[in-house]
Design a protein around this motif. Structure first.
Motif, PDB file in Angstrom:
ATOM      1  N   LYS A 115       0.831  -1.212   0.000  1.00 43.67           N
ATOM      2  CA  LYS A 115       0.000   0.000   0.000  1.00 43.67           C
ATOM      3  C   LYS A 115       0.860   1.255   0.000  1.00 43.67           C
ATOM      4  O   LYS A 115       0.577   2.225  -0.727  1.00 43.67           O
ATOM      5  N   LYS A 116       1.909   1.243   0.783  1.00 43.38           N
ATOM      6  CA  LYS A 116       2.815   2.394   0.847  1.00 43.38           C
ATOM      7  C   LYS A 116       3.471   2.628  -0.500  1.00 43.38           C
ATOM      8  O   LYS A 116       3.569   3.767  -0.978  1.00 43.38           O
ATOM      9  N   TYR A 117       3.914   1.546  -1.137  1.00 43.77           N
ATOM     10  CA  TYR A 117       4.561   1.695  -2.431  1.00 43.77           C
ATOM     11  C   TYR A 117       3.578   2.174  -3.497  1.00 43.77           C
ATOM     12  O   TYR A 117       3.913   3.007  -4.353  1.00 43.77           O
ATOM     13  N   ALA A 118       2.337   1.673  -3.447  1.00 40.25           N
ATOM     14  CA  ALA A 118       1.328   2.028  -4.443  1.00 40.25           C
ATOM     15  C   ALA A 118       0.950   3.501  -4.386  1.00 40.25           C
ATOM     16  O   ALA A 118       0.390   4.049  -5.349  1.00 40.25           O
ATOM     17  N   GLU A 119       1.260   4.167  -3.284  1.00 40.60           N
ATOM     18  CA  GLU A 119       0.971   5.589  -3.161  1.00 40.60           C
ATOM     19  C   GLU A 119       1.990   6.454  -3.901  1.00 40.60           C
ATOM     20  O   GLU A 119       1.773   7.652  -4.093  1.00 40.60           O
ATOM     21  N   MET A 120       3.091   5.833  -4.319  1.00 41.02           N
ATOM     22  CA  MET A 120       4.138   6.547  -5.043  1.00 41.02           C
ATOM     23  C   MET A 120       3.907   6.443  -6.548  1.00 41.02           C
ATOM     24  O   MET A 120       3.172   5.567  -7.013  1.00 41.02           O
ATOM     25  N   PRO A 121       4.523   7.309  -7.348  1.00 41.84           N
ATOM     26  CA  PRO A 121       4.455   7.142  -8.804  1.00 41.84           C
ATOM     27  C   PRO A 121       5.021   5.780  -9.202  1.00 41.84           C
ATOM     28  O   PRO A 121       6.091   5.386  -8.727  1.00 41.84           O
ATOM     29  N   LEU A 122       4.317   5.060 -10.038  1.00 46.65           N
ATOM     30  CA  LEU A 122       4.711   3.700 -10.373  1.00 46.65           C
ATOM     31  C   LEU A 122       5.577   3.686 -11.632  1.00 46.65           C
ATOM     32  O   LEU A 122       5.241   3.093 -12.661  1.00 46.65           O
ATOM     33  N   GLY A 123       6.723   4.318 -11.524  1.00 50.02           N
ATOM     34  CA  GLY A 123       7.671   4.355 -12.626  1.00 50.02           C
ATOM     35  C   GLY A 123       8.631   3.192 -12.591  1.00 50.02           C
ATOM     36  O   GLY A 123       8.412   2.196 -11.891  1.00 50.02           O
ATOM     37  N   TYR A 124       9.727   3.305 -13.341  1.00 46.86           N
ATOM     38  CA  TYR A 124      10.727   2.237 -13.360  1.00 46.86           C
ATOM     39  C   TYR A 124      11.329   2.058 -11.975  1.00 46.86           C
ATOM     40  O   TYR A 124      11.530   3.007 -11.226  1.00 46.86           O
ATOM     41  N   PHE A 125      11.617   0.817 -11.645  1.00 45.64           N
ATOM     42  CA  PHE A 125      12.005   0.453 -10.280  1.00 45.64           C
ATOM     43  C   PHE A 125      13.441  -0.035 -10.235  1.00 45.64           C
ATOM     44  O   PHE A 125      13.859  -0.844 -11.078  1.00 45.64           O
ATOM     45  N   ALA A 126      14.189   0.437  -9.258  1.00 44.01           N
ATOM     46  CA  ALA A 126      15.561  -0.021  -9.034  1.00 44.01           C
ATOM     47  C   ALA A 126      15.565  -0.950  -7.833  1.00 44.01           C
ATOM     48  O   ALA A 126      15.324  -0.502  -6.701  1.00 44.01           O
ATOM     49  N   PRO A 127      15.796  -2.262  -8.030  1.00 43.04           N
ATOM     50  CA  PRO A 127      15.791  -3.202  -6.897  1.00 43.04           C
ATOM     51  C   PRO A 127      16.781  -2.768  -5.814  1.00 43.04           C
ATOM     52  O   PRO A 127      17.962  -2.556  -6.105  1.00 43.04           O
ATOM     53  N   PRO A 128      16.327  -2.623  -4.585  1.00 41.94           N
ATOM     54  CA  PRO A 128      17.200  -2.137  -3.515  1.00 41.94           C
ATOM     55  C   PRO A 128      18.125  -3.221  -2.973  1.00 41.94           C
ATOM     56  O   PRO A 128      17.803  -4.412  -3.022  1.00 41.94           O
ATOM     57  N   GLU A 129      19.238  -2.800  -2.444  1.00 43.39           N
ATOM     58  CA  GLU A 129      20.166  -3.739  -1.808  1.00 43.39           C
ATOM     59  C   GLU A 129      19.502  -4.432  -0.623  1.00 43.39           C
ATOM     60  O   GLU A 129      19.824  -5.572  -0.295  1.00 43.39           O
ATOM     61  N   SER A 130      18.559  -3.737   0.005  1.00 45.76           N
ATOM     62  CA  SER A 130      17.899  -4.309   1.181  1.00 45.76           C
ATOM     63  C   SER A 130      17.119  -5.576   0.834  1.00 45.76           C
ATOM     64  O   SER A 130      16.943  -6.458   1.689  1.00 45.76           O
ATOM     65  N   TYR A 131      16.648  -5.678  -0.404  1.00 47.61           N
ATOM     66  CA  TYR A 131      15.966  -6.909  -0.837  1.00 47.61           C
ATOM     67  C   TYR A 131      16.944  -8.085  -0.781  1.00 47.61           C
ATOM     68  O   TYR A 131      16.635  -9.149  -0.218  1.00 47.61           O
ATOM     69  N   TYR A 132      18.106  -7.904  -1.384  1.00 41.36           N
ATOM     70  CA  TYR A 132      19.097  -8.979  -1.420  1.00 41.36           C
ATOM     71  C   TYR A 132      19.589  -9.311  -0.010  1.00 41.36           C
ATOM     72  O   TYR A 132      19.812 -10.484   0.317  1.00 41.36           O
ATOM     73  N   GLU A 133      19.725  -8.306   0.818  1.00 39.58           N
ATOM     74  CA  GLU A 133      20.137  -8.531   2.211  1.00 39.58           C
ATOM     75  C   GLU A 133      19.093  -9.345   2.967  1.00 39.58           C
ATOM     76  O   GLU A 133      19.446 -10.192   3.805  1.00 39.58           O
ATOM     77  N   ALA A 134      17.814  -9.108   2.659  1.00 42.92           N
ATOM     78  CA  ALA A 134      16.739  -9.868   3.314  1.00 42.92           C
ATOM     79  C   ALA A 134      16.791 -11.334   2.909  1.00 42.92           C
ATOM     80  O   ALA A 134      16.597 -12.235   3.749  1.00 42.92           O
ATOM     81  N   VAL A 135      17.048 -11.606   1.623  1.00 46.93           N
ATOM     82  CA  VAL A 135      17.165 -12.989   1.157  1.00 46.93           C
ATOM     83  C   VAL A 135      18.364 -13.672   1.808  1.00 46.93           C
ATOM     84  O   VAL A 135      18.263 -14.812   2.298  1.00 46.93           O
ATOM     85  N   VAL A 136      19.498 -12.980   1.836  1.00 48.86           N
ATOM     86  CA  VAL A 136      20.711 -13.539   2.444  1.00 48.86           C
ATOM     87  C   VAL A 136      20.468 -13.861   3.913  1.00 48.86           C
ATOM     88  O   VAL A 136      20.836 -14.948   4.402  1.00 48.86           O
ATOM     89  N   ARG A 137      19.844 -12.936   4.626  1.00 49.27           N
ATOM     90  CA  ARG A 137      19.579 -13.142   6.052  1.00 49.27           C
ATOM     91  C   ARG A 137      18.659 -14.337   6.270  1.00 49.27           C
ATOM     92  O   ARG A 137      18.893 -15.170   7.145  1.00 49.27           O
ATOM     93  N   TRP A 138      17.593 -14.424   5.484  1.00 47.99           N
ATOM     94  CA  TRP A 138      16.618 -15.501   5.654  1.00 47.99           C
ATOM     95  C   TRP A 138      17.260 -16.868   5.421  1.00 47.99           C
ATOM     96  O   TRP A 138      17.041 -17.809   6.192  1.00 47.99           O
ATOM     97  N   GLU A 139      18.034 -16.983   4.358  1.00 52.09           N
ATOM     98  CA  GLU A 139      18.660 -18.260   4.041  1.00 52.09           C
ATOM     99  C   GLU A 139      19.637 -18.691   5.140  1.00 52.09           C
ATOM    100  O   GLU A 139      19.705 -19.870   5.500  1.00 52.09           O
ATOM    101  N   LYS A 140      20.372 -17.755   5.682  1.00 48.82           N
ATOM    102  CA  LYS A 140      21.329 -18.097   6.750  1.00 48.82           C
ATOM    103  C   LYS A 140      20.606 -18.442   8.046  1.00 48.82           C
ATOM    104  O   LYS A 140      20.909 -19.452   8.700  1.00 48.82           O
ATOM    105  N   LEU A 141      19.636 -17.623   8.422  1.00 50.27           N
ATOM    106  CA  LEU A 141      18.949 -17.795   9.702  1.00 50.27           C
ATOM    107  C   LEU A 141      18.071 -19.040   9.730  1.00 50.27           C
ATOM    108  O   LEU A 141      18.060 -19.793  10.708  1.00 50.27           O
ATOM    109  N   HIS A 142      17.354 -19.295   8.637  1.00 52.29           N
ATOM    110  CA  HIS A 142      16.363 -20.369   8.639  1.00 52.29           C
ATOM    111  C   HIS A 142      16.849 -21.656   7.981  1.00 52.29           C
ATOM    112  O   HIS A 142      16.260 -22.722   8.210  1.00 52.29           O
TER     113      HIS A 142
END
Length: 388
Positions: free
Chosen positions: A47-74
């Motif tokens: 919902k928060k993202y949908a309130e912004m202009p829906l232009g081209y998106f740059a995948p954030p480093e935080s996404y990759y960090e979340a995947v790395v963390r999840w795989e290590k932790l779980h």
């Protein structure tokens, strides 16, 4: 978990019944998604993202960090962000990987019964030979036939194997010892392995052990790529975001070059936002989901054991998909369909979809739904079988 009535929401599971089964008034227990509300953290982030202009998106480093963390932790799998390629789903990634890591004339092996897109990925690729190596049934469980695996590798020029871990539809969560034995065979014969681990977080709490990531077991980086996603874990398949983990640089570059040549892009912005939110804040939701799912499993198992023990139910170590054998009652799929759909009015995945006629008296039943739906399915089936 909060149950959602998904009818008339363009939901494939409920609104796609007419197209798949020819009828609409069926109890939908087929497609592998849940009838539960998504985690609040996901809906808030979207919902928060949908309130912004829906232009081209740059995948954030935080996404990759979340995947790395999840795989290590779980899952005890330590990866680097640069190993991750994002795809719109595991199924398209499977198709692409078969093209990248096999050649015309190669054998590509799967262990049946298995998720049917595995076989489609091989057949649709063209000029590859599908090699089906059956799992061994042992009571209410299944095991890998290592001798046959090695024999078929040699006999059919197998160069690629697609692993299902946890295994859909039989519900096995492969042990460390099982996976190492299998991977050592593939390493010996120079066979590449695609490990589909999309159900990695849906593990029965009573199992007493977690799912083992194949790639974390030893020196298999040269032959192994891992595919996973948050879609099954958090019921967000619609955002179409999966991650392919390839530690070997040469293999990684091959896969990425194929993606670039396909002009596949980096996926939807909504996928990145939803997955990062789920992996960061969805752990409590997942715990509740597992309690509901495996509570449903115990309920179904108990009812059939007490009221209709002739139906054989595979032990559900992982996934939310029950594998049920109706062979004491029916001789073929035609009879089974007439009973399950015609008489019980239930939509299921039929066993033949997972490997042919050897499984045409089996069904896969999705229990990631309300207890009321689960109980209704039990009642229809058990009362129907009693009157045969």
């Amino acid at each position: 978990m909060k149950y959602i009535d998904r009818k008339n929401t363009n939901c494939l599971k409920w609104d796609g019944l007419k197209k798949e089964f020819g009828e609409e008034d069926l109890l939908a227990m087929w497609v592998a998604d849940m009838d539960f509300a998504c985690p609040d953290c996901v809906t808030k982030a979207l919902k928060k993202y949908a309130e912004m202009p829906l232009g081209y998106f740059a995948p954030p480093e935080s996404y990759y960090e979340a995947v790395v963390r999840w795989e290590k932790l779980h899952h005890g799998y330590e990866i680097k962000p640069e190993w991750i390629s994002v795809t719109p789903g595991v199924v398209p990634a499977l198709h692409w990987a078969v093209s990248v890591f096999s050649e015309p004339g190669d054998g590509v092996m799967v262990s049946t019964p298995v998720y049917y897109p595995f076989m489609r990925a091989v057949e649709h690729c063209g000029s590859r030979n599908l090699v089906t190596c059956e799992l061994k049934r042992t009571g209410c469980s299944y095991e890998i036939d290592y001798e046959r695996v090695e024999r078929d590798i040699v006999a059919h020029n197998v160069k690629l194997y697609i692993l299902c871990n946890p295994h859909n539809p039989v519900g096995r969560v492969w042990t460390k010892e099982e996976l190492k034995t299998l991977l050592d065979i593939f390493k010996k014969h120079h066979v590449m392995v695609i490990s589909d681990e999309i159900h990695q977080d849906i593990i029965n709490p009573k199992l007493g052990r977690g799912k083992v990531t194949a790639a974390a077991l030893g020196d298999y980086d040269d032959i192994l790529i891992t595919m996973a996603a948050a879609s099954k874990t958090f019921n967000i398949a619609a955002v179409q975001n999966s991650f392919v983990i390839i530690p070997n640089r040469e293999n990684r570059e091959k896969f990425r070059l194929f993606m670039e040549n396909m002009s596949s892009g980096r996926g939807s912005a909504f996928g990145y936002v939803a997955v990062e939110a789920a992996l960061t804040g969805g752990e409590a939701w997942l715990k509740d989901a597992l309690e509901t799912i495996y509570g449903n499993y115990e309920h179904v198992k108990k009812r059939f054991e007490e009221e209709c023990p002739e139906v054989k139910i595979a032990d559900l170590e992982g996934t939310y998909l029950m594998w049920m054998d109706f062979s004491p009652f029916f001789r073929n799929e035609e009879e089974l369909k007439e009973f399950i759909q015609g008489r019980c009015r239930i939509a299921v995945d039929y066993g033949s979809w997972f490997g042919g006629k050897d499984y045409d008296t089996h069904v896969r039943l999705n229990i990631a739904t309300s207890r009321e739906n689960v109980d209704e399915a039990c009642e229809r089936i058990i009362s129907g079988l009693r009157s045969i």
